[in-house]
Design an enzyme around this catalytic site. Structure first.
Site, PDB file in Angstrom:
ATOM      1  N   LEU A 132       7.692   8.682  -2.556  1.00 34.58           N
ATOM      2  CA  LEU A 132       7.035   7.601  -1.833  1.00 34.58           C
ATOM      3  C   LEU A 132       7.146   6.323  -2.655  1.00 34.58           C
ATOM      4  O   LEU A 132       7.071   6.358  -3.885  1.00 34.58           O
ATOM      5  CB  LEU A 132       5.544   7.919  -1.613  1.00 34.58           C
ATOM      6  CG  LEU A 132       5.193   9.108  -0.720  1.00 34.58           C
ATOM      7  CD1 LEU A 132       3.681   9.284  -0.665  1.00 34.58           C
ATOM      8  CD2 LEU A 132       5.761   8.938   0.682  1.00 34.58           C
ATOM      9  N   ASP A 133       7.311   5.195  -1.970  1.00 35.31           N
ATOM     10  CA  ASP A 133       7.299   3.915  -2.660  1.00 35.31           C
ATOM     11  C   ASP A 133       5.963   3.726  -3.369  1.00 35.31           C
ATOM     12  O   ASP A 133       4.944   4.317  -2.975  1.00 35.31           O
ATOM     13  CB  ASP A 133       7.507   2.768  -1.667  1.00 35.31           C
ATOM     14  CG  ASP A 133       8.882   2.792  -1.024  1.00 35.31           C
ATOM     15  OD1 ASP A 133       9.811   3.349  -1.640  1.00 35.31           O
ATOM     16  OD2 ASP A 133       9.030   2.257   0.096  1.00 35.31           O
ATOM     17  N   ARG A 134       5.947   2.870  -4.377  1.00 33.03           N
ATOM     18  CA  ARG A 134       4.733   2.652  -5.169  1.00 33.03           C
ATOM     19  C   ARG A 134       3.541   2.301  -4.279  1.00 33.03           C
ATOM     20  O   ARG A 134       2.437   2.823  -4.473  1.00 33.03           O
ATOM     21  CB  ARG A 134       4.979   1.529  -6.179  1.00 33.03           C
ATOM     22  CG  ARG A 134       3.750   1.149  -7.001  1.00 33.03           C
ATOM     23  CD  ARG A 134       4.101   0.172  -8.116  1.00 33.03           C
ATOM     24  NE  ARG A 134       4.617  -1.075  -7.578  1.00 33.03           N
ATOM     25  CZ  ARG A 134       3.843  -2.115  -7.247  1.00 33.03           C
ATOM     26  NH1 ARG A 134       2.529  -2.049  -7.376  1.00 33.03           N
ATOM     27  NH2 ARG A 134       4.388  -3.226  -6.769  1.00 33.03           N
TER      28      ARG A 134
END
Length: 297
Positions: A132-134
Site C-alpha cells: 500500500l502507498d504510504r
C-alpha cells in the site's frame, strides 16, 4: 509443514508432487534440497527423486532460520487482524510506508513488524504479498514463510485474491458503476508517476479496475473499487482518468485542506488460505479521518 500422501498420488515422483500438488516454487525447492532436513518422508531425509507411496508423511522445512536483519526494529502502531503460522493480516494506519525507501528507514510497517517479532523472540522475514502507498490505510496481506508466499503470489497473479478499496473523490464519474480497462506506464517526465496509455506503447501494462459509486455528495463521491490487476498507483490513476481524482491526492489531483492525505482505504480482502484451502474474509472499517471527511461533505 506436513502432507499426508493419499492413494491418488501413490507412485508419484516427489519433485512432481512438491511442485505440482503442493505448489512449491523452484526457488524454495532449491533451498529445501540444501537443508539437512529440508525434505523428509516418514522422518527420513529423502531426495526429490523419491517415489511416494500412499500413507507417506511428507514434511518440508519452510520455517525461516534467521531473523530479518535488513530493517531496524522500531515500535510503531498498527493492528494485526489475523495471524497463524502461514498468514499475517495487518491493518496499516495512514502515513506509514509499507517498506523502507529513501527518507523512510525507521517509520515503516517493515520496521514495526521486525520490532514485534524480535520482542517475541521469533525469526521474521518481511514478505508482503502486496503493498500500500504510504498515505493509503487499510489491509495488507503478508506471508510468514516462503511456501505461503509462493502460493499467495500465484493466487494474486491469477486474480484469486479480491481486494476492496474505498475512496472519496473530487467530483464523480459519469456512470455510477463500471470497469476501467486501460494501459498504464511510467510517465516520461516524472519517474514516480504513472499515466494512462495505449497498450501497444512501450512499457505499457494492462490495468483493470471495477468501481461503484456508494454515495454522492454535492461535489464529491464515496466510491468502492476492486482492482483486478495490481499496478502501481492503479486506483489513483484510474480515478484521475475518470475525471474524479481522490481528495487530497497531490500527485494525480490536488492537496486538500479537508484531509492531510489522499482519501483511500483498503477496506476488505478475500482470499483462500495458502495451506488449509479455507476461504477467508478480512475487513477494516473506514478510518476516522475519512469518516470525518464524509461528515463534512
Amino acid at each position: 509443514m506436513e502432507f499426508l500422501v493419499d492413494q491418488k498420488h501413490d507412485g508419484v515422483l516427489l519433485r512432481s508432487y512438491l511442485k505440482g500438488t503442493c505448489g512449491v516454487s523452484s526457488r524454495l525447492l532449491t533451498q529445501l534440497k540444501k537443508r539437512p532436513d529440508g525434505i523428509t518422508v516418514n522422518g527420513n531425509h529423502v531426495t526429490v527423486r523419491y517415489i511416494l507411496r500412499a500413507g507417506d508423511l511428507l514434511r518440508v522445512d519452510v520455517d525461516d532460520s534467521a531473523p530479518q536483519d535488513a530493517f531496524p526494529p522500531v515500535e510503531l502502531p498498527f493492528t494485526i487482524l489475523y495471524e497463524d503460522e502461514d498468514l499475517l493480516i495487518v491493518d496499516k494506519p495512514p502515513n506509514m510506508p509499507t517498506h523502507p525507501s529513501a527518507g523512510h528507514n525507521g517509520d515503516t510497517l517493515a520496521n514495526g513488524l521486525t520490532w514485534l517479532f524480535e520482542k517475541r523472540g521469533e525469526p521474521f522475514v518481511f514478505r508482503p504479498v502486496s503493498r500500500l502507498d504510504r498515505n493509503t490505510s487499510g489491509i495488507l496481506t503478508l506471508a510468514k514463510n516462503q511456501y505461503a508466499a509462493g502460493i499467495l503470489c500465484k493466487a494474486m497473479k491469477a486474480r484469486q485474491i479480491k481486494k476492496t478499496y474505498l475512496a472519496i473523490t473530487e467530483g464523480f464519474p459519469k456512470e455510477d458503476c463500471g470497469v476501467v480497462e486501460t494501459g498504464t506506464r511510467r510517465r516520461e517526465d516524472f519517474f514516480v508517476l504513472r499515466r494512462v496509455c495505449a497498450l501497444h506503447e512501450e512499457g505499457a501494462s494492462l490495468t483493470v479496475t471495477e468501481y461503484r459509486v456508494v454515495e454522492k455528495f454535492a461535489r464529491h463521491a464515496l466510491i468502492e473499487l476492486h482492482p483486478l490487476t495490481g499496478r502501481t498507483h492503479q486506483i489513483r490513476v484510474h480515478l484521475a482518468y475518470l475525471g474524479c481524482p481522490i481528495v487530497g491526492d497531490d500527485l494525480y489531483g490536488t492537496a486538500s485542506e479537508l484531509i492531510p492525505r489522499h482519501a483511500l482505504h483498503a477496506a476488505k480482502v478475500e482470499l483462500i488460505h495458502p495451506t488449509t484451502g479455507e476461504p477467508m474474509v478480512f475487513e477494516s472499517p473506514m478510518p476516522e479521518d475519512m469518516k470525518s471527511l464524509c461528515d463534512i461533505l
